[in-house]
Motif scaffolding. Structure first.
Motif, PDB file in Angstrom:
ATOM      1  N   LEU A  28     -86.601   9.973  23.970  1.00 40.53           N
ATOM      2  CA  LEU A  28     -87.748  10.878  23.870  1.00 40.53           C
ATOM      3  C   LEU A  28     -87.917  11.384  22.440  1.00 40.53           C
ATOM      4  N   LEU A  29     -86.831  11.801  21.808  1.00 46.26           N
ATOM      5  CA  LEU A  29     -86.911  12.318  20.438  1.00 46.26           C
ATOM      6  C   LEU A  29     -87.403  11.246  19.468  1.00 46.26           C
TER       7      LEU A  29
ATOM      8  N   VAL B 225     -86.606   1.084  21.236  1.00 46.25           N
ATOM      9  CA  VAL B 225     -86.210   2.481  21.012  1.00 46.25           C
ATOM     10  C   VAL B 225     -85.080   2.865  21.957  1.00 46.25           C
ATOM     11  N   ILE B 226     -85.195   2.482  23.227  1.00 48.98           N
ATOM     12  CA  ILE B 226     -84.130   2.780  24.194  1.00 48.98           C
ATOM     13  C   ILE B 226     -82.812   2.143  23.740  1.00 48.98           C
ATOM     14  N   GLU B 227     -82.893   0.890  23.341  1.00 51.13           N
ATOM     15  CA  GLU B 227     -81.704   0.162  22.908  1.00 51.13           C
ATOM     16  C   GLU B 227     -81.061   0.840  21.698  1.00 51.13           C
ATOM     17  N   ALA B 228     -81.879   1.238  20.729  1.00 49.50           N
ATOM     18  CA  ALA B 228     -81.349   1.889  19.527  1.00 49.50           C
ATOM     19  C   ALA B 228     -80.714   3.234  19.861  1.00 49.50           C
TER      20      ALA B 228
ATOM     21  N   ASN C  74     -78.553  11.325  28.447  1.00 48.36           N
ATOM     22  CA  ASN C  74     -78.512  11.443  26.987  1.00 48.36           C
ATOM     23  C   ASN C  74     -79.351  10.362  26.309  1.00 48.36           C
ATOM     24  N   VAL C  75     -79.357   9.160  26.871  1.00 49.97           N
ATOM     25  CA  VAL C  75     -80.229   8.115  26.327  1.00 49.97           C
ATOM     26  C   VAL C  75     -81.694   8.513  26.523  1.00 49.97           C
ATOM     27  N   LEU C  76     -82.008   9.092  27.674  1.00 47.03           N
ATOM     28  CA  LEU C  76     -83.367   9.577  27.914  1.00 47.03           C
ATOM     29  C   LEU C  76     -83.755  10.623  26.865  1.00 47.03           C
ATOM     30  N   LEU C  77     -82.861  11.564  26.596  1.00 42.22           N
ATOM     31  CA  LEU C  77     -83.123  12.602  25.603  1.00 42.22           C
ATOM     32  C   LEU C  77     -83.402  12.001  24.227  1.00 42.22           C
TER      33      LEU C  77
ATOM     34  N   LEU D 222     -96.135  13.138  26.014  1.00 39.02           N
ATOM     35  CA  LEU D 222     -95.037  12.268  26.410  1.00 39.02           C
ATOM     36  C   LEU D 222     -94.636  12.672  27.824  1.00 39.02           C
ATOM     37  N   VAL D 223     -94.459  11.703  28.706  1.00 35.04           N
ATOM     38  CA  VAL D 223     -94.219  11.983  30.121  1.00 35.04           C
ATOM     39  C   VAL D 223     -92.887  11.364  30.544  1.00 35.04           C
TER      40      VAL D 223
END
Length: 419
Positions: free
Chosen positions: A409-410, A342-345, A403-406, A85-86
């Motif tokens: 990613l998870l 996924v980003i939206e969720a 935090n959305v990026l974190l 994952l990048v």
């Protein structure tokens, strides 16, 4: 290191104070009275990269500079055979630019990695944080990864005064070994990029997070008008072959054609030079630019055809000739619809509002979309200002984006469709 699931880490957050402090510190590299000038291959760029590598190492990443002079920080995963994952962006700026374009995404990605490191948490996938070099000069670092940095382009002179070839060496890369950095589709599990919007939509509509639908295609042309230079005092108006007058009509035509149909397309003539450039000589030659942008490449080509047709009519009426030369083509890059979801969720679970939107600016993500599922996260830009010393994003928006990026990613690390 412990394993983790998104469901088991609902309260996990990045360290916002640290991220903001890093942004403030990086802004000092290249800071001057006219803004921040950390242009690629400058001494300020080199020094800023050294500091960024220190932060990457403190985040537990194994850091290297690849042959294209991109900085890569790696972290192993529980399943090392999976593709990584990048996350990443860039830290170079335009001349007299701001402190947020590229750097929010770059330092946000490092902060996410440091949060995982401090919590002793590891992903299924290996993780890579990448700082692409010379994004502002034509996505140079990310284009090297997709094998679309031709040898002849290495001799182009950058804003620093160095050629791209010289700049790559200056930053610790090796332009003779660029074939070693090329990645193929499937070599990454997914790519995420956090970025400021650089426009006014999120700020004006008071939306927390932009979920990028795609990055617009950009096509540039050099347009040359050839008339006849002659004495401005002795040549009657009806005997002139004025290249600048024809170019002026062309500029108006571009605006009229681009605005003649609904949509988000934009067209710009942002550069013009008249020769010989004397007040008492009729311009005999004019060179100007033409740039068209849209998410639909077919629309760009259709608009160009209409513009070219009208340009040739203007040339004929004006007694001049016109020539179009393609300069650069960046094809539209839709983001992956699954990554958008996924980003939206992730944002909504953090209590943040979202809006789906295109990116009108180019980004390294458009090259990464050629290698695997790609998503972009936008945060508001105050008053929509970017590429300017007045560029600003509020601290709370920066923290929200990281935090959305974190959490994106998870979620991607667990998603069954991610390789």
């Amino acid at each position: 290191m412990n394993s983790l699931t998104e469901a088991s880490q609902p309260t996990l957050r990045i360290n916002a104070d640290r991220l903001l402090a890093h942004l403030k510190q990086l802004a000092m590299f290249g800071r001057g009275p006219g803004g921040t000038s950390r242009v690629a291959y400058s001494e300020a760029d080199r020094q800023g990269r050294v500091q960024v590598m220190r932060w990457m190492q403190a985040a537990g990443l194994d850091v290297e500079i690849d042959a294209a002079a991109n900085i890569i920080g790696r972290r192993p995963g529980r399943e090392p055979d999976r593709p990584p994952l990048v996350m990443g962006s860039h830290i170079d700026t335009v001349p007299n630019g701001g402190d947020y374009d590229g750097t929010v995404g770059s330092l946000g990605a490092i902060e996410v990695a440091q949060t995982l490191h401090e919590q002793g948490l590891t992903l299924r996938h290996p993780l890579e944080v990448v700082i692409f070099q010379n994004e502002e000069g034509g996505l140079i670092g990310s284009r090297a990864w997709i094998g679309e940095l031709p040898p002849e382009e290495l001799d182009h002179v950058s804003h620093s005064g160095k050629t791209i070839r010289e700049g790559i060496r200056f930053l610790g890369g090796d332009p003779d070994r660029l074939d070693e950095v090329i990645r193929k589709p499937g070599d990454i599990a997914a790519y995420l990029e956090l970025h400021i919007e650089q426009g006014p939509v999120l700020y004006e509509e008071q939306v927390d997070i932009g979920v990028v639908e795609g990055i617009v295609g950009i096509r540039w042309w050099r347009v040359t008008w050839e008339g006849m230079a002659n004495h401005a005092g002795t040549t009657p108006m009806d005997r002139r072959r004025d290249a600048l007058l024809a170019a002026a009509r062309f500029i108006q035509a571009v605006n009229r054609i681009v605005t003649s149909e609904p949509g988000r397309q934009v067209g710009t003539v942002g550069q013009i030079e008249a020769y010989p450039g004397a007040p008492n000589v009729i311009p005999g030659r004019v060179v100007c630019s033409l740039e068209l942008r849209d998410l639909d490449d077919a629309k760009i080509r259709r608009l160009y055809a209409a513009i070219e047709e009208e340009a040739r009519a203007i040339a004929q009426e004006s007694g001049v000739t016109v020539r179009f030369e393609p300069v650069n083509v960046n094809k539209p890059a839709p983001t992956d619809p699954r990554v958008r979801d996924v980003i939206e969720a992730a944002a909504q679970d953090l209590g943040l509002s979202t809006k789906r939107m295109p990116s009108g600016a180019g980004h390294d993500a458009q090259d990464m979309a050629r290698l695997g599922p790609t998503g972009m996260i936008f945060i508001p830009s105050v008053d929509g200002i970017s590429h300017s010393p007045k560029e600003f994003s509020r601290p709370e928006d920066i923290a929200n984006g990281a935090n959305v990026l974190l959490h994106t990613l998870l979620r991607l690390d667990e998603a069954p469709w991610v390789r």
